[in-house]
Design a protein around this motif. Structure first.
Motif, PDB file in Angstrom:
ATOM      1  N   LYS A   1       0.863  -1.180   0.000  1.00 41.24           N
ATOM      2  CA  LYS A   1       0.000   0.000   0.000  1.00 41.24           C
ATOM      3  C   LYS A   1       0.901   1.231   0.000  1.00 41.24           C
ATOM      4  CE  LYS A   1      -3.966  -2.078   2.369  1.00 41.24           C
ATOM      5  NZ  LYS A   1      -4.894  -1.981   3.529  1.00 41.24           N
ATOM      6  N   PRO A   2       0.820   2.063  -1.030  1.00 42.04           N
ATOM      7  CA  PRO A   2       1.735   3.207  -1.119  1.00 42.04           C
ATOM      8  C   PRO A   2       1.479   4.230  -0.023  1.00 42.04           C
ATOM      9  CG  PRO A   2       0.021   3.372  -2.789  1.00 42.04           C
ATOM     10  CD  PRO A   2      -0.128   2.017  -2.158  1.00 42.04           C
ATOM     11  N   PRO A   3       2.532   4.811   0.526  1.00 41.64           N
ATOM     12  CA  PRO A   3       2.351   5.894   1.503  1.00 41.64           C
ATOM     13  C   PRO A   3       1.760   7.121   0.826  1.00 41.64           C
ATOM     14  CG  PRO A   3       4.664   5.672   0.911  1.00 41.64           C
ATOM     15  CD  PRO A   3       3.954   4.516   0.286  1.00 41.64           C
ATOM     16  N   GLU A   4       1.218   8.019   1.605  1.00 36.38           N
ATOM     17  CA  GLU A   4       0.536   9.192   1.053  1.00 36.38           C
ATOM     18  C   GLU A   4       1.434  10.013   0.132  1.00 36.38           C
ATOM     19  OE1 GLU A   4      -2.647  10.251   1.091  1.00 36.38           O
ATOM     20  OE2 GLU A   4      -3.074   8.291   1.965  1.00 36.38           O
ATOM     21  N   ASP A   5       2.720  10.186   0.526  1.00 39.00           N
ATOM     22  CA  ASP A   5       3.596  11.012  -0.310  1.00 39.00           C
ATOM     23  C   ASP A   5       4.008  10.304  -1.591  1.00 39.00           C
ATOM     24  OD1 ASP A   5       5.237   9.146   0.831  1.00 39.00           O
ATOM     25  OD2 ASP A   5       6.798  10.552   1.456  1.00 39.00           O
ATOM     26  N   ALA A   6       3.739   9.011  -1.696  1.00 37.53           N
ATOM     27  CA  ALA A   6       3.974   8.298  -2.950  1.00 37.53           C
ATOM     28  C   ALA A   6       2.789   8.460  -3.889  1.00 37.53           C
ATOM     29  CB  ALA A   6       4.226   6.818  -2.679  1.00 37.53           C
ATOM     30  N   ILE A   7       1.641   8.871  -3.334  1.00 37.91           N
ATOM     31  CA  ILE A   7       0.444   9.109  -4.147  1.00 37.91           C
ATOM     32  C   ILE A   7       0.408  10.556  -4.626  1.00 37.91           C
ATOM     33  CG2 ILE A   7      -2.081   9.087  -4.160  1.00 37.91           C
ATOM     34  CD1 ILE A   7      -1.952   6.928  -1.983  1.00 37.91           C
ATOM     35  N   ILE A   8       0.602  11.477  -3.703  1.00 36.72           N
ATOM     36  CA  ILE A   8       0.651  12.908  -4.038  1.00 36.72           C
ATOM     37  C   ILE A   8       1.837  13.521  -3.298  1.00 36.72           C
ATOM     38  CG2 ILE A   8      -0.518  15.135  -3.903  1.00 36.72           C
ATOM     39  CD1 ILE A   8      -3.183  13.703  -3.994  1.00 36.72           C
ATOM     40  N   SER A   9       2.775  14.093  -4.057  1.00 39.54           N
ATOM     41  CA  SER A   9       3.923  14.777  -3.451  1.00 39.54           C
ATOM     42  C   SER A   9       3.536  16.218  -3.150  1.00 39.54           C
ATOM     43  CB  SER A   9       5.118  14.756  -4.407  1.00 39.54           C
ATOM     44  OG  SER A   9       5.596  13.441  -4.585  1.00 39.54           O
ATOM     45  N   LYS A  10       3.878  16.674  -1.955  1.00 31.11           N
ATOM     46  CA  LYS A  10       3.583  18.049  -1.560  1.00 31.11           C
ATOM     47  C   LYS A  10       4.891  18.796  -1.331  1.00 31.11           C
ATOM     48  CE  LYS A  10      -0.874  16.811   0.458  1.00 31.11           C
ATOM     49  NZ  LYS A  10      -1.755  16.823   1.652  1.00 31.11           N
ATOM     50  N   PHE A  11       4.923  20.056  -1.763  1.00 31.22           N
ATOM     51  CA  PHE A  11       6.147  20.845  -1.726  1.00 31.22           C
ATOM     52  C   PHE A  11       6.031  22.026  -0.769  1.00 31.22           C
ATOM     53  CE2 PHE A  11       5.490  19.120  -6.073  1.00 31.22           C
ATOM     54  CZ  PHE A  11       6.455  18.124  -6.022  1.00 31.22           C
ATOM     55  N   LYS A  12       7.189  22.588  -0.428  1.00 34.06           N
ATOM     56  CA  LYS A  12       7.244  23.661   0.559  1.00 34.06           C
ATOM     57  C   LYS A  12       6.449  24.892   0.140  1.00 34.06           C
ATOM     58  CE  LYS A  12      11.819  22.298   2.268  1.00 34.06           C
ATOM     59  NZ  LYS A  12      13.244  22.704   2.417  1.00 34.06           N
ATOM     60  N   ASN A  13       6.380  25.140  -1.171  1.00 33.83           N
ATOM     61  CA  ASN A  13       5.682  26.336  -1.638  1.00 33.83           C
ATOM     62  C   ASN A  13       4.162  26.151  -1.724  1.00 33.83           C
ATOM     63  OD1 ASN A  13       5.424  24.654  -3.832  1.00 33.83           O
ATOM     64  ND2 ASN A  13       6.317  26.075  -5.320  1.00 33.83           N
TER      65      ASN A  13
ATOM     66  N   LYS B   1      20.447  24.394 -10.458  1.00 37.48           N
ATOM     67  CA  LYS B   1      19.347  23.870  -9.641  1.00 37.48           C
ATOM     68  C   LYS B   1      18.680  24.964  -8.821  1.00 37.48           C
ATOM     69  CE  LYS B   1      18.189  19.859  -6.841  1.00 37.48           C
ATOM     70  NZ  LYS B   1      18.677  18.623  -6.172  1.00 37.48           N
ATOM     71  N   ALA B   2      19.415  26.053  -8.593  1.00 38.29           N
ATOM     72  CA  ALA B   2      18.875  27.153  -7.792  1.00 38.29           C
ATOM     73  C   ALA B   2      17.666  27.807  -8.452  1.00 38.29           C
ATOM     74  CB  ALA B   2      19.950  28.187  -7.532  1.00 38.29           C
ATOM     75  N   ILE B   3      17.553  27.681  -9.768  1.00 44.30           N
ATOM     76  CA  ILE B   3      16.449  28.325 -10.478  1.00 44.30           C
ATOM     77  C   ILE B   3      15.324  27.348 -10.823  1.00 44.30           C
ATOM     78  CG2 ILE B   3      17.989  30.071 -11.453  1.00 44.30           C
ATOM     79  CD1 ILE B   3      17.864  28.570 -14.114  1.00 44.30           C
ATOM     80  N   LEU B   4      15.448  26.090 -10.378  1.00 43.44           N
ATOM     81  CA  LEU B   4      14.419  25.104 -10.675  1.00 43.44           C
ATOM     82  C   LEU B   4      13.220  25.281  -9.749  1.00 43.44           C
ATOM     83  CD1 LEU B   4      16.565  21.846 -11.088  1.00 43.44           C
ATOM     84  CD2 LEU B   4      15.750  23.380 -12.885  1.00 43.44           C
ATOM     85  N   THR B   5      12.060  24.832 -10.203  1.00 38.83           N
ATOM     86  CA  THR B   5      10.864  24.844  -9.360  1.00 38.83           C
ATOM     87  C   THR B   5      10.974  23.722  -8.328  1.00 38.83           C
ATOM     88  OG1 THR B   5       9.645  23.285 -10.749  1.00 38.83           O
ATOM     89  CG2 THR B   5       9.504  25.622 -11.338  1.00 38.83           C
ATOM     90  N   ASP B   6      10.107  23.765  -7.320  1.00 35.68           N
ATOM     91  CA  ASP B   6      10.121  22.712  -6.308  1.00 35.68           C
ATOM     92  C   ASP B   6       9.839  21.348  -6.919  1.00 35.68           C
ATOM     93  OD1 ASP B   6      10.764  24.475  -4.359  1.00 35.68           O
ATOM     94  OD2 ASP B   6       8.798  24.522  -3.380  1.00 35.68           O
ATOM     95  N   ARG B   7       8.940  21.304  -7.891  1.00 33.20           N
ATOM     96  CA  ARG B   7       8.651  20.045  -8.581  1.00 33.20           C
ATOM     97  C   ARG B   7       9.915  19.485  -9.223  1.00 33.20           C
ATOM     98  NH1 ARG B   7       3.050  19.460 -11.985  1.00 33.20           N
ATOM     99  NH2 ARG B   7       1.576  20.228 -10.421  1.00 33.20           N
ATOM    100  N   GLN B   8      10.643  20.371  -9.917  1.00 35.70           N
ATOM    101  CA  GLN B   8      11.847  19.939 -10.614  1.00 35.70           C
ATOM    102  C   GLN B   8      12.942  19.531  -9.636  1.00 35.70           C
ATOM    103  OE1 GLN B   8      12.232  23.566 -12.857  1.00 35.70           O
ATOM    104  NE2 GLN B   8      11.411  22.641 -14.725  1.00 35.70           N
ATOM    105  N   LYS B   9      13.053  20.261  -8.537  1.00 31.37           N
ATOM    106  CA  LYS B   9      14.064  19.922  -7.537  1.00 31.37           C
ATOM    107  C   LYS B   9      13.777  18.562  -6.911  1.00 31.37           C
ATOM    108  CE  LYS B   9      15.197  24.690  -6.202  1.00 31.37           C
ATOM    109  NZ  LYS B   9      15.071  25.715  -5.123  1.00 31.37           N
TER     110      LYS B   9
END
Length: 540
Positions: free
Chosen positions: A165-177, A379-387
């Motif tokens: 059973k996948p953990p919640e963050d494996a279903i939907i990733s949430k980012f700091k922003n 990497k400093a200019i990447l979005t949270d998704r990309q990072k």
């Protein structure tokens, strides 16, 4: 009844069309519209046997046991003419929002064996389509992939996956922003916003009249995520992938034999799974032959990559549980001037455009200090998704945070000796806990990749009009119940129904009187179709 769900999968076999009431009840319980009275009447008509008096063998090749080739015959108005594997001319249709499949064939052409319409399955998709798939106008799936049984790794799918059973963050990733990104899309409940946007996507697609392969329509919410919830843009992305697949596979499916020589280089291959059972595809950029660059043959590398991805979506996923993979890129021994930028760009392009939402993380390891410095600044200019996706590793042992040690080769921070052969893919059994150092389980049982049918691997998008059970259940291959039991796994009711229906069909085949011989001037179309719900989908 001509439905493979209740007959064991052979059209034209003796006694095939003489279904008992019990068999029809089983078919109905499995959602087979063939059991309706009108089709039952048609089913009572005997089906002639092949002109040579034999029954087609079920065991042909790995692909033959999975599906049959999907081809179409033009009709005067230019649209494809489907051949429906039912007693009537009407296709069985699933309710809107789920995969819908019917079987097309070249009914007017001769095959190698000389039998009109005979098409033994040799390719992965083998799914033809009736009206719609996942709520989108559908068209026959183009054959894209075939592999022989001996080239399928025994632990392609670990048995543990069916308890996972996948953990919640494996279903939907949430980012700091505050941003988030869905990772698991199929057989999984969607948010009200996703349901609303998906409905809008279907409306946009309906207006355009564009049909899609079921493999593309099942990706609808992935396109939606990529388009940042813009339905119009998401449909355009769907059309682009539809066009790409039609163009790339127009000359036929990729075969294991077509890439087996190039696989010997060990440039791209699967090896191991992370703690969430996501497979890892290894890309060894330094193994690409220099001659390939000189002769501009980098397409050979891309061909292997696409073969790997088609293998992944057929045999390595369980909708709702495991839908993503990791990419580990090894740049060992390459300076900044030697890094094959064009090849790595193609990797990114194929993954991000046509296998959207499949990559969980990119790990880049054994990077030169110059390239690492440049990458750090970029990497400093990447979005949270990309990072979240791009991980530049200073030390390969960082992979141990996500992988058991025996899931990695020694030069990637693991304990498994560096592989010398790459097909079948060198996939070890579990355990899969991150950092686990106890080695592979000597008692692990292979073969779990045979549990899910092709239709099951495609999965379905959530339909709020259906029950949770209907939305989450898997579609099982013939023989899945017995295999699940042998692996010590629970057997769902639908898998048992599949087995019971096949058993009834086999028993009635042996008991039924021999049908009348086929007319010499019109030999019957005999077609091998997989048992289960591979190519005929009925109303649930």
């Amino acid at each position: 009844c001509r439905c493979p769900q209740a007959t064991g999968g052979i059209i034209g076999s003796p006694g095939h069309s003489r279904q008992s009431p019990a068999a029809r009840q089983l078919a109905a319980a499995m959602g087979c519209s063939c059991s309706s009275s009108s089709q039952a009447e048609a089913a009572d008509k005997p089906t002639p046997a092949p002109s040579d008096g034999t029954v087609p063998a079920i065991k042909q090749s790995r692909a033959a046991s999975d599906m049959h080739s999907a081809t179409t015959e033009p009709v005067p108005d230019g649209s494809p003419k489907p051949h429906i594997s039912h007693a009537t001319s009407e296709p069985a249709i699933r309710a809107s929002g789920s995969s819908a499949v019917a079987s097309p064939s070249n009914s007017g052409q001769q095959d190698e064996g000389g039998q009109r319409g005979m098409r033994l399955a040799k390719t992965m998709p083998a799914t033809g389509i009736n009206v719609e798939s996942n709520g989108f106008k559908a068209m026959p799936e183009i054959p894209s992939f075939t592999i022989s049984e001996e080239n399928i790794a025994p632990f392609t799918m670990p048995a543990e996956a069916f308890r996972f059973k996948p953990p919640e963050d494996a279903i939907i990733s949430k980012f700091k922003n505050g941003d988030s990104e869905r990772k698991i899309h199929l057989n999984t409940k969607l948010t009200p916003q996703e349901i609303d946007k998906l409905t809008q996507m279907r409306q946009v697609a309906e207006i355009s009249g564009a049909p899609f392969y079921p493999s593309v329509s099942a990706m609808a919410t992935r396109f939606l995520s990529r388009a940042r919830m813009d339905p119009d843009k998401a449909v355009e992305l769907m059309k682009a992938t539809q066009k790409w697949r039609a163009e790339y596979f127009k000359d036929g499916p990729l075969t294991d034999q077509s890439i087996i020589e190039d696989m010997r280089y060990g440039i791209v291959y699967f090896s191991g799974r992370d703690f969430a059972l996501r497979p890892a595809i290894i890309v060894r950029a330094n193994r690409i032959p220099e001659q390939w660059y000189k002769e501009k043959c980098i397409n050979r590398f891309i061909k292997m990559l696409i073969f790997c991805m088609e293998y992944f979506v057929r045999y390595m996923v369980i909708p709702g549980r495991i839908e993503n993979l990791n990419v580990i890129v090894d740049l060992h021994g390459l300076g900044i001037a030697q890094v094959p930028i064009s090849a790595l760009h193609e990797v990114y392009s194929v993954m991000s455009h046509h296998y959207i939402g499949r990559v969980y993380k990119f790990y880049v390891c054994n990077v030169s200090w110059v390239l690492s410095t440049i990458a750090g600044m970029a990497k400093a200019i990447l979005t949270d998704r990309q990072k979240q996706k791009l991980n530049m590793l200073d030390n390969v042992k960082e992979l141990q945070k996500d992988f058991a040690l025996h899931q990695l080769e020694t030069d990637l921070g693991g304990t498994t000796p560096i592989f010398k052969t790459f097909l079948p893919f060198p996939l070890p059994p579990g355990p899969f806990e991150a950092g686990y150092a106890g080695g592979p389980d000597p008692n692990a049982k292979p073969g779990a990749h045979n549990i899910i049918s092709h239709l099951g691997s495609l999965g379905r998008l959530w339909d709020p009009k259906r029950t949770t059970e209907e939305n989450t259940r898997l579609d099982y291959a013939a023989g899945a119940a017995q295999l699940l039991e042998s692996l010590g796994l629970p057997v769902p009711p639908e898998a048992r129904l599949e087995a019971e229906a096949s058993s009834v069909a086999r028993r009635e085949t042996t008991e039924a009187p021999a049908p009348a011989p086929a007319a010499a001037e019109a030999p019957p179309a005999t077609m091998l179709i997989p048992a289960g719900k591979e190519d005929v989908v009925a109303a649930d």
